[in-house]
Each structure stands twice: as C-alpha cells, then as structure tokens.
Design a protein around this motif. Sequence first.
Motif, PDB file in Angstrom:
ATOM      1  N   ALA A 225       0.822  -1.209   0.000  1.00 35.72           N
ATOM      2  CA  ALA A 225       0.000   0.000   0.000  1.00 35.72           C
ATOM      3  C   ALA A 225       0.856   1.259   0.000  1.00 35.72           C
ATOM      4  O   ALA A 225       0.556   2.228  -0.713  1.00 35.72           O
ATOM      5  N   VAL A 226       1.925   1.258   0.781  1.00 35.35           N
ATOM      6  CA  VAL A 226       2.807   2.435   0.816  1.00 35.35           C
ATOM      7  C   VAL A 226       3.473   2.650  -0.542  1.00 35.35           C
ATOM      8  O   VAL A 226       3.536   3.778  -1.057  1.00 35.35           O
ATOM      9  N   LEU A 227       3.973   1.571  -1.145  1.00 33.39           N
ATOM     10  CA  LEU A 227       4.613   1.693  -2.456  1.00 33.39           C
ATOM     11  C   LEU A 227       3.637   2.196  -3.512  1.00 33.39           C
ATOM     12  O   LEU A 227       3.948   3.093  -4.309  1.00 33.39           O
ATOM     13  N   VAL A 228       2.428   1.636  -3.513  1.00 27.19           N
ATOM     14  CA  VAL A 228       1.415   2.053  -4.492  1.00 27.19           C
ATOM     15  C   VAL A 228       1.012   3.498  -4.255  1.00 27.19           C
ATOM     16  O   VAL A 228       0.893   4.295  -5.201  1.00 27.19           O
ATOM     17  N   GLY A 229       0.782   3.875  -2.994  1.00 28.16           N
ATOM     18  CA  GLY A 229       0.376   5.244  -2.695  1.00 28.16           C
ATOM     19  C   GLY A 229       1.412   6.262  -3.121  1.00 28.16           C
ATOM     20  O   GLY A 229       1.082   7.297  -3.727  1.00 28.16           O
ATOM     21  N   ILE A 230       2.683   5.984  -2.833  1.00 29.81           N
ATOM     22  CA  ILE A 230       3.749   6.909  -3.218  1.00 29.81           C
ATOM     23  C   ILE A 230       3.860   7.007  -4.739  1.00 29.81           C
ATOM     24  O   ILE A 230       3.989   8.107  -5.302  1.00 29.81           O
ATOM     25  N   ALA A 231       3.803   5.858  -5.412  1.00 28.45           N
ATOM     26  CA  ALA A 231       3.927   5.862  -6.874  1.00 28.45           C
ATOM     27  C   ALA A 231       2.772   6.618  -7.529  1.00 28.45           C
ATOM     28  O   ALA A 231       2.983   7.437  -8.442  1.00 28.45           O
ATOM     29  N   LEU A 232       1.542   6.364  -7.081  1.00 31.37           N
ATOM     30  CA  LEU A 232       0.397   7.059  -7.668  1.00 31.37           C
ATOM     31  C   LEU A 232       0.438   8.555  -7.367  1.00 31.37           C
ATOM     32  O   LEU A 232       0.052   9.382  -8.206  1.00 31.37           O
ATOM     33  N   TRP A 233       0.901   8.929  -6.184  1.00 33.63           N
ATOM     34  CA  TRP A 233       1.012  10.345  -5.834  1.00 33.63           C
ATOM     35  C   TRP A 233       2.051  11.044  -6.709  1.00 33.63           C
ATOM     36  O   TRP A 233       1.840  12.154  -7.181  1.00 33.63           O
TER      37      TRP A 233
END
Length: 362
Positions: A225-233
């Motif tokens: 979730a952290v990796l996805v959130g940072i990448a999408l942001w």
Amino acid sequence: MQPGTPPTVTPFLRTAAAYAWRILIVGVLVYSLFAVLGRFHEIGVALFLGLVITALLRPVADLVARGLPRPIAVALTLLGSIALVLGVLALVGEAVAGERTTLVREFREGIGRIEDWLERPPFRLDPGALGDLQARIGEFLSSHRSTLVSEAVSGAHHVVAVLTTLALALFSSVFFIHSGDRQWAWFKEQLPRSVRERVSIGGRAAWRTFTGYTHGIVLVAAVNAVLVGIALWLLGVPLAVPLALLEFLAAFVPLIGSPVALAVAAVVALAAKGPVVAAIVIGLIVVIGQIEGHLLHPIVMSWAVRLHPLVVAITVVAGTIAAGIVGAVVAVPLVSVIWSVHMALREARAARRAEVEAEAES
C-alpha cells in the motif's frame, strides 16, 4: 468352488473395500461440516475475524498490561485500534470529498481522450459507437430504475449481516485477547486424557502458524500500500489514498488481490491522466508483483507458511470457488494451519518413537 462354500475375496479387494467405506464416512463428515459452515457462515467469518484481531492486538495488550490491569489494557488496545481504523476511513473520505470537483472534470476530459484514442489507428472505432453505447446504458438505467432501487433496498439486509458479523468478531476478540489461554485450557480439559497431549501440540502449532501468517500478510499489505500510494502520488493519479487502501485490503488475497487492485488503479489513471500514465501504472503492477513474490513473501512469510506457490494459487482458486471472496481470504491460512498441525504431530510421533527405541536399547 464347492456348493455351500463361502465365496473367497482377494486380499486386494478386501483392503480396497475397507478403505472405501472409511473414505465414504470421511466424505460425509466433510460435506456435513461444510454444509453447517455454509448455513452459519456469518458465525464462522466472525470467529475468523476475531482470531485475526486477537493475533494482531494480543501482543499490544500484553505490553500495555505490564503497567495496567489486564481488563483496562484490553479496553485501551481495542478502543485505540478502532480509533485508528476510523481515522484512516475519515482520511480516505476527506481525500475523496476534497478531490470531487477535480475528479469530475478530469474524468470527463479523460473519457474524451479515450474516445479520441479509440477513434484513431489502430482501433478506428466508429465515433457514433461510443455515443450509442452511452445512450443505451442511459436507457437501460432509466427503464430498470425501479428494479435497481428495489435490489438496493432488498440488499440492505446484507449490510445488517455485515455489521452483525463485525460486532460478533469484536465481541469475541475481547474474550480471546483477555483470557484466550484460559479458554483453551478449559477446552482441553473437556477432552479424553488420551488425546490432550496431541491436541495441545496441534493447537500450539496452529496458533503459531496463524499468528505468523496474520502478522506477515499485514506487513506485506502495508508495504504494498505504501509503495502504491507513493507511486500514484508521484504520477499525479487522483484518489491515491483510496487506491492505496484498496491495495492494502486486496493484498489479503495472495497472488491475485494486488494485481486486481492495481488494475483498478490503471483504469483510474487511464481516465484521468491518459494512456501513458496508465501504461506506467501497468508497469508498476509488474514491479510490485515481483517485489511481493520474490522479496516480501519469501522473507516475511516463509517462516510462518511453508507452502509452495502452486499450492497457494490452487488454494486461493478453490477457496474462491467454494465461498467467494471470503473463501479466497480464509483458504490460505486454513490450509497453512492444517499443514502445520500435521507436521507438528508427525514430528511428535517421530520423537516419541525415538524415545521408545532409545529406552528399549538401554
């Protein structure tokens, strides 16, 4: 064969018949068990969620109980966890509400870009096809409005069932966290003395595997979730926080959940930012899948769940076929627990046999 002589049965046929009726009895018992679970699946799901909550919060409650009475420590741990979950949901709701105007505009522009893209080579879609499709969807919704409303109203009992299940899970977790060891000791006292030791060995192995799996899958889901959130942001994709939360929840279905959640993120990126950003998100699906499959799962989960990836995949599919999304979530920990109990009992039998042989030699 002489008259009056009973017919002879070969040893192979006698052995096959003996195994056959035993297999039939086991099959009837397994079918009856699943029938009962299917009839009262809300109770099974609630107890499973209660065990998950216990596995996550029992160490925290034990730590708090060092300085406070245990009932107060359990209450503070549960209330703090509920406040944390509600805070995350409030953050997601605020993020969606704050981006609502921008989202509507970006999605309208994105749909227009997708239509233009489909009208150009290599697709060369008829410009009137998409407009006709939208008109047909609008007509369908208008003509079936009453049916859709009635379905939504009739589905309200599912919401009540979900809330009841969550309440029972929380209620049971209070007792599991507070005095689960005493409940387990009382359960063993009700069994015959001849099986108490084996039940104790199997129970310890089952709880060790279940807690290890729960801690491991939560850690893997959080990292994803952290990796996805940072990448999408960084890519400027809207709804980065809700999509990261979706990734966290989807990661509880091994091998399948994360790609599905990231596919949803790719659709959002396609509508809001165009095909280039969507292609990058699809590349992100591959990268995070590799990280999860070759780094996180082997490091975090190997000590708790000793199952081959093929077994995990078959288990997830079988659980999905048997009980939908709930079966997909429950299948892997259930099979892992059964396997760990089998291995623990086999090791105990081997150790006991070795002790008997050593005593006989001496």
